[in-house]
Design a protein around this motif. Structure first.
Motif, PDB file in Angstrom:
ATOM      1  N   ARG A 433       0.826  -1.201   0.000  1.00 44.96           N
ATOM      2  CA  ARG A 433       0.000   0.000   0.000  1.00 44.96           C
ATOM      3  C   ARG A 433       0.864   1.256   0.000  1.00 44.96           C
ATOM      4  O   ARG A 433       1.841   1.354   0.737  1.00 44.96           O
ATOM      5  N   TRP A 434       0.490   2.225  -0.860  1.00 46.34           N
ATOM      6  CA  TRP A 434       1.107   3.549  -0.851  1.00 46.34           C
ATOM      7  C   TRP A 434       0.014   4.550  -0.478  1.00 46.34           C
ATOM      8  O   TRP A 434      -0.978   4.711  -1.206  1.00 46.34           O
ATOM      9  N   SER A 435       0.194   5.245   0.642  1.00 44.43           N
ATOM     10  CA  SER A 435      -0.835   6.163   1.133  1.00 44.43           C
ATOM     11  C   SER A 435      -0.304   7.591   1.104  1.00 44.43           C
ATOM     12  O   SER A 435       0.656   7.912   1.821  1.00 44.43           O
ATOM     13  N   ALA A 436      -0.923   8.442   0.288  1.00 49.28           N
ATOM     14  CA  ALA A 436      -0.576   9.860   0.255  1.00 49.28           C
ATOM     15  C   ALA A 436      -1.426  10.610   1.266  1.00 49.28           C
ATOM     16  O   ALA A 436      -2.607  10.284   1.468  1.00 49.28           O
ATOM     17  N   ALA A 437      -0.848  11.615   1.904  1.00 52.06           N
ATOM     18  CA  ALA A 437      -1.518  12.307   2.998  1.00 52.06           C
ATOM     19  C   ALA A 437      -2.833  12.956   2.556  1.00 52.06           C
ATOM     20  O   ALA A 437      -3.814  12.954   3.298  1.00 52.06           O
ATOM     21  N   GLN A 438      -2.875  13.526   1.349  1.00 50.00           N
ATOM     22  CA  GLN A 438      -4.041  14.266   0.902  1.00 50.00           C
ATOM     23  C   GLN A 438      -5.055  13.419   0.138  1.00 50.00           C
ATOM     24  O   GLN A 438      -6.149  13.898  -0.177  1.00 50.00           O
ATOM     25  N   ALA A 439      -4.718  12.175  -0.164  1.00 48.12           N
ATOM     26  CA  ALA A 439      -5.606  11.324  -0.958  1.00 48.12           C
ATOM     27  C   ALA A 439      -6.627  10.637  -0.066  1.00 48.12           C
ATOM     28  O   ALA A 439      -6.290  10.184   1.033  1.00 48.12           O
ATOM     29  N   PRO A 440      -7.885  10.538  -0.514  1.00 46.75           N
ATOM     30  CA  PRO A 440      -8.907   9.891   0.307  1.00 46.75           C
ATOM     31  C   PRO A 440      -8.696   8.383   0.445  1.00 46.75           C
ATOM     32  O   PRO A 440      -9.175   7.772   1.398  1.00 46.75           O
ATOM     33  N   ASP A 441      -7.994   7.774  -0.503  1.00 48.92           N
ATOM     34  CA  ASP A 441      -7.737   6.330  -0.454  1.00 48.92           C
ATOM     35  C   ASP A 441      -6.265   6.073  -0.751  1.00 48.92           C
ATOM     36  O   ASP A 441      -5.545   6.947  -1.255  1.00 48.92           O
ATOM     37  N   ALA A 442      -5.842   4.857  -0.471  1.00 47.69           N
ATOM     38  CA  ALA A 442      -4.465   4.448  -0.741  1.00 47.69           C
ATOM     39  C   ALA A 442      -4.383   3.733  -2.079  1.00 47.69           C
ATOM     40  O   ALA A 442      -5.336   3.088  -2.519  1.00 47.69           O
ATOM     41  N   ALA A 443      -3.234   3.873  -2.742  1.00 52.26           N
ATOM     42  CA  ALA A 443      -2.931   3.066  -3.920  1.00 52.26           C
ATOM     43  C   ALA A 443      -2.301   1.756  -3.459  1.00 52.26           C
ATOM     44  O   ALA A 443      -1.868   1.627  -2.301  1.00 52.26           O
TER      45      ALA A 443
END
Length: 554
Positions: A433-443
């Motif tokens: 999982r890659w989770s960006a701080a501003q994204a509502p979901d993780a890639a």
């Protein structure tokens, strides 16, 4: 009074002929056969560009168009537009338009230098069923638009040169003649006399052009329009034009000599065709590579998409190719990498900087692993909500799963180092999982049984792994598109227009705004038969081609 000028009147007059065909869209004539490319008999030899236009009233092509218009409930709207346009010139549909059109017409560019100098080089001609009536209509319309003529006789044919004087300053605006059953337009009187010489047998026609003949022989089906371009003449013109007109800075910055050499090496002749079926339209495009070409570029290995069987049936768009490394990257690598940028650095220099930032070698650690199918798929939904939902999925067959995993981990390290995302294992084995701080979901990404899968959100990846539900390959629209596209293409694409239209319909006020913009003649319900757009590229022994399909069906 509005100033149209005669060259503006030319497409209008040609449109009068096209309206004859329009009548058949509406009344539904019985289907018939026609002689394809009959307009070559009245076209000058060796054109740079030639486009044949099917105007046969009983052609099965126009009957298919009628079927499509019926599916879209657009016949009445089209009839209103035609009636309104004709009324401006005092014309009536059945009395003035229906009797005119013959089987085929054409437009052609015969001299690109004259065209650039605005001294000629363009001609159009249409066969007629009632030449006298057509001549009367064209001259009456021209008069209403402020066009005056001077006349001259050429081999027993009256050539009228047009002069538009509506602004008090006469301008030469082309010429027109009626010879036998043919209406001829030209950018200059010389263009018209060239066609008259062809029709009366003093000059060879386009049927004698061996290069054009070889390309038209490949068009085995009927068409609405079919076009051809001899690109070798275009490259010569561009070379001279750039030498005489382009600033030295432009030529050095963009390396025009290199670009023209690449064009000559890879593009020889071009054709295109638009045809109709009862459930949509088909556009075909192809070009040939010169026999002396050192290499063929790009995506030349046919394949059947397996990834269409792994993405959901409601996928909004899907694109797939094969062997990105050997068929896409390697053939053009050297020439692309050596291309200079505006600051003097080459593309290779720019790529090298990116590689140092990422910590990988793009060729060895990524591209060289992709020697199978590569696909991109996605969805957009909930357009009427506060936050639309996006789904994106990339899939690639890889030849070294362990190396691809190492590459993905290195990219994850870059994301963390640059504080672009948090990297962690998901709750599912093998999924990261890659989770960006501003994204509502993780890639998320995984390498599973030789397939590298990267998606956003994470559920897009897990759905592919689970393989539940109907796939895109099982959907009715995909199946019909694939029936029309050539089998074993070298790339394939699909866009669900039905889903796009439905998404647009959900926007607040969209239905009301759309109906107002069409004055109530079209609604979103009328657009429901517009189902999908598909394309496929192909390769031949001497070139490449593509087919695009617009599916319109109940």
């Amino acid at each position: 009074m509005r100033k149209l000028g005669f060259l503006t009147l030319m497409p209008l007059s040609a449109g009068v002929i096209a309206l004859t065909v329009g009548a058949l869209w509406l009344v539904g004539s019985s289907s018939g056969q026609r002689e394809r490319f009959s307009s070559l008999e009245i076209a000058p030899a060796d054109p740079i560009f030639y486009m044949a236009i099917n105007t046969e009233q009983s052609s099965s092509q126009w009957i298919a168009v009628s079927d499509v218009l019926g599916t879209l409930n657009a016949k009445e709207s089209l009839r209103d537009v035609i009636d309104e346009e004709l009324l401006r010139f005092g014309l009536q549909f059945e009395r003035d338009i229906l009797p005119l059109a013959g089987d085929e017409g054409y437009v052609a560019i015969t001299d690109i230098d004259a065209l650039a100098d605005k001294t000629g080089g363009f001609v159009a001609a249409f066969r007629l069923r009632d030449p006298a009536r057509a001549e009367q209509i064209v001259l009456n319309v021209a008069g209403q638009e402020g066009t005056e003529f001077t006349e001259e006789d050429y081999e027993g044919v009256t050539i009228r040169e047009a002069h538009d004087a509506t602004d008090g300053d006469p301008n030469d605006d082309g010429a027109i003649a009626f010879v036998d059953n043919v209406m001829v337009f030209g950018a200059s009187p010389q263009d018209v006399t060239g066609v008259i010489d062809v029709i009366q047998g003093r000059a060879p026609n386009a049927e004698t052009d061996e290069r054009l003949a070889a390309m038209r022989a490949r068009q085995t089906e009927d068409f609405l329009v079919w076009g051809y371009a001899d690109l070798t003449q275009l490259w010569g013109f561009l070379e001279t034009y750039l030498e005489d007109n382009a600033p030295e800075e432009f030529q050095s910055s963009f390396n025009s000599e290199l670009l023209l050499r690449q064009a000559r090496d890879n593009y020889d002749q071009l054709t295109f065709a638009l045809s109709s079926r009862g459930d949509g339209f088909v556009f075909d495009y192809s070009y040939t590579v010169p026999p002396q070409s050192p290499d063929k570029l790009g995506l030349g290995v046919p394949f059947d998409s397996g990834y269409a069987e792994r993405v959901p049936a409601d996928t909004m768009f899907f694109f797939a190719g094969n062997d990105l490394y050997r068929q896409g990257y390697l053939p053009g690598q050297d020439e692309v990498f050596d291309t200079p940028g505006p600051e003097g650095e080459t593309v290779k220099d720019i790529v090298g900087g990116i590689e140092r930032e990422l910590g990988i070698d793009l060729e060895d650690d990524l591209l060289s692993l992709m020697t199978g199918e590569v696909a991109l798929a996605g969805n957009v939904s909930n357009l009427s909500g506060d936050e639309p939902e996006f789904e994106l999925l990339a899939l690639a067959e890889v030849n070294d799963a362990a190396k691809m995993e190492d590459t993905m981990r290195t990219l994850g390290d870059f994301l963390e180092r640059e504080e672009l995302a948090t990297v962690e294992d998901s709750g599912r084995e093998g999924v990261h999982r890659w989770s960006a701080a501003q994204a509502p979901d993780a890639a998320a990404w995984t390498v599973d049984n030789g397939d590298a899968i990267l998606g956003y959100p994470e559920s897009a990846v897990t759905e592919v792994l689970d393989g539940e539900g109907e796939s895109l390959a099982e959907s009715a629209d995909w199946k019909r598109i694939m029936e029309i596209l050539p089998g074993q293409g070298t790339s394939v694409g699909y866009i669900s227009l039905a889903r796009l239209i439905e998404g647009a319909r959900q926007l607040e006020g969209a239905e009301t705004d759309f109906e107002q913009s069409t004055e109530g003649k079209l609604t979103f319900d009328d657009l429901a038969p517009i189902r999908a757009l598909g394309f496929a590229t192909t390769t031949t022994d001497d070139g490449y081609g593509a087919r695009v399909v617009l599916l319109i069906a109940d």
